[in-house]
Design an enzyme around this catalytic site. Structure first.
Site, mmCIF file in Angstrom:
data_model
loop_
_atom_site.group_PDB
_atom_site.id
_atom_site.type_symbol
_atom_site.label_atom_id
_atom_site.label_comp_id
_atom_site.label_asym_id
_atom_site.label_seq_id
_atom_site.Cartn_x
_atom_site.Cartn_y
_atom_site.Cartn_z
ATOM 1 N N SER A 148 0.830 -1.202 0.000
ATOM 2 C CA SER A 148 0.000 0.000 0.000
ATOM 3 C C SER A 148 0.870 1.261 0.000
ATOM 4 C CB SER A 148 -0.961 -0.042 1.199
ATOM 5 O OG SER A 148 -1.894 1.010 1.148
ATOM 6 N N ASP A 357 4.216 23.922 -0.924
ATOM 7 C CA ASP A 357 5.607 23.749 -1.356
ATOM 8 C C ASP A 357 6.147 22.366 -1.001
ATOM 9 O OD1 ASP A 357 5.650 24.168 1.375
ATOM 10 O OD2 ASP A 357 7.347 25.566 1.353
ATOM 11 N N HIS A 410 -7.393 -5.214 -1.257
ATOM 12 C CA HIS A 410 -6.196 -4.432 -0.956
ATOM 13 C C HIS A 410 -5.265 -5.135 0.026
ATOM 14 C CE1 HIS A 410 -3.891 -0.720 -0.793
ATOM 15 N NE2 HIS A 410 -3.902 -0.767 0.517
#
Length: 435
Positions: A148, A357, A410
């Protein structure tokens, strides 16, 4: 760099050795920023291989914000790995025994200090920690496995320090390396709607039970065992289990037992409320809530992407009389108003959501010319990592091969890890053979 090792112990034919390192908080400015983090990892090797010179395999846990596994037996993917590797289970910075992030550990900082500190806990610095440890241990190269979010970290490693890697194995963790975070959540909401449809079609009584629970929460003040108000939004979050094998079944069985009769009046049972509380991992692992959206950000702000994109999917904005839909792993600003241990971190979370940023996590050109054998298990029905975006990334990478399967959800590595890792190791060996 300070290194400390604890005495080893043995369990199920495996030697467990713990190590701690003191590493820079900020690698870009560690000469003037004296702060350090403690990074912990546990090294595992089969007792019969203690004296053998085996290569290392580093495991990157999913998350962000969760520690490495604490295995109690030689089973699953670990069993396969230990056949040919020494395994390093790394607690990523901020988790487990690696300078854990909780309100207890950073509550003394003001919001700006909290945000500045937390900004150094993304994949780029997790990888710098691993690389610093590799160098200190005088390991020429090692292999990595990422589950993951650990797969996201693996692509960051391949971007930053490819010459340090023997091979990369990834399960359910090939992200988009170029898309905007809003694209990710549009795809995730669509996939979550699909999972809702499957759940309610499979369990005919589930919609009635869910709507009844939602009405109860709207009409009555309901408190979880920790004293926290229980809301419809929190109830919807329990849909995160739809992405895991066995998760929908477990949730349905809990729904069946959600109510008890008290003096002839139904109310939510203590057992159900305690189960709900146990599913709120944000309470004990706040790093997930604080930094989850940032894992998709490169020189752009998240601005609470999941919250904004949700407005395009009104099914999830529940109101009385409408059928309830579950959400998933999305993070919302209301977490920091409702969840008790997140409330003191609200201001810092707002600062980080507006941060624009964030540095790059991936080097597209480096991944394009990648020479490290990389084998990935990508799950067609993955609720958390969009399959189409994974394929898009894989097509842009060099030396990458994928096993694309609908056999697993998953958490496939947890369910059938020995088979999955065996398959990936064979794929990587095939890549090496034709290089």
């Amino acid at each position: 760099m300070l290194k400390q090792s604890e005495s080893a112990f043995y369990l199920d034919g495996i030697k467990y050795q713990s190590h701690y390192f003191s590493l820079p908080l900020n690698y870009d400015d560690y000469t003037t920023t004296p702060d350090h983090v403690s990074v912990f990892f546990r090294e595992l090797v089969k007792t019969e291989n203690e004296d053998r010179d085996l290569p290392y395999l580093v495991y990157f846990q999913g998350g962000p914000g969760f520690p490495a596994m604490r295995p109690c037996s030689n089973s699953g993917w670990l069993k396969r790995a230990l056949e040919q590797y020494r395994v390093i289970l790394l607690d990523q910075r901020g988790t487990g025994l690696s300078s854990p992030i909780t309100i207890q550990t950073i509550g003394h900082l003001d919001p700006n200090q909290q945000a500045e500190y937390l900004s150094h806990f993304r994949a780029d610095n997790i990888i710098r920690d691993a690389e610093a440890i590799r160098k200190h241990l005088n390991i020429d190269k090692w292999a990595i496995i990422g589950q993951s979010f650990g797969g996201f970290c693996s692509l960051t490693y391949l971007s930053m320090f490819p010459d340090s890697l023997l091979a990369s194995y990834i399960t359910g963790g090939i992200p988009s390396i170029i898309r905007h975070i809003d694209d990710v959540y549009h795809a995730t909401y669509q996939r979550t709607l699909d999972k809702n449809s499957e759940f309610f079609a499979r369990f005919p009584r589930a919609q009635e039970l869910c709507d009844r629970i939602a009405d109860t929460l709207l009409d009555n003040k309901t408190v979880l065992p920790n004293g926290q108000m229980f809301t419809v939004e929190q109830f919807q979050q329990m849909g995160i289990c739809f992405g895991m094998a066995g998760g929908p079944e477990e949730l349905y069985f809990q729904l069946e037992a959600a109510f008890v009769e008290m003096n002839g009046k139904p109310e939510l049972s203590y057992g159900f409320l305690n189960y709900v509380l146990g599913q709120q991992s944000h309470l004990t692992n706040p790093l997930y809530a604080i930094l989850h959206e940032s894992i998709y950000c490169q020189h752009n702000a998240s601005n609470w992407s999941a919250h904004r994109v949700r407005n395009n999917y009104p099914q999830f904005n529940h109101h009385k009389g409408a059928p309830l839909h579950f959400t998933g792993e999305m993070v919302y600003p209301w977490f920091f108003d409702q969840l008790e241990t997140l409330k003191p971190l609200k201001a810092a979370a707002e600062i980080l959501a507006a941060k624009s940023d964030w540095p790059n996590l991936y080097n597209v050109e480096q991944l394009k010319k990648n020479t490290v054998p990389m084998a990935a298990a990508t799950y067609v029905n993955d609720m958390f990592v969009e399959f189409d975006f994974s394929r898009e990334t894989l097509r842009s990478m060099g030396n990458a091969r994928a096993w694309m399967t609908s056999e697993y959800e998953h958490n496939g590595l947890r369910v059938d890890g020995e088979k999955i890792l065996s398959t990936l190791i064979s794929m990587a060996e095939d890549i090496k053979a034709i290089q």
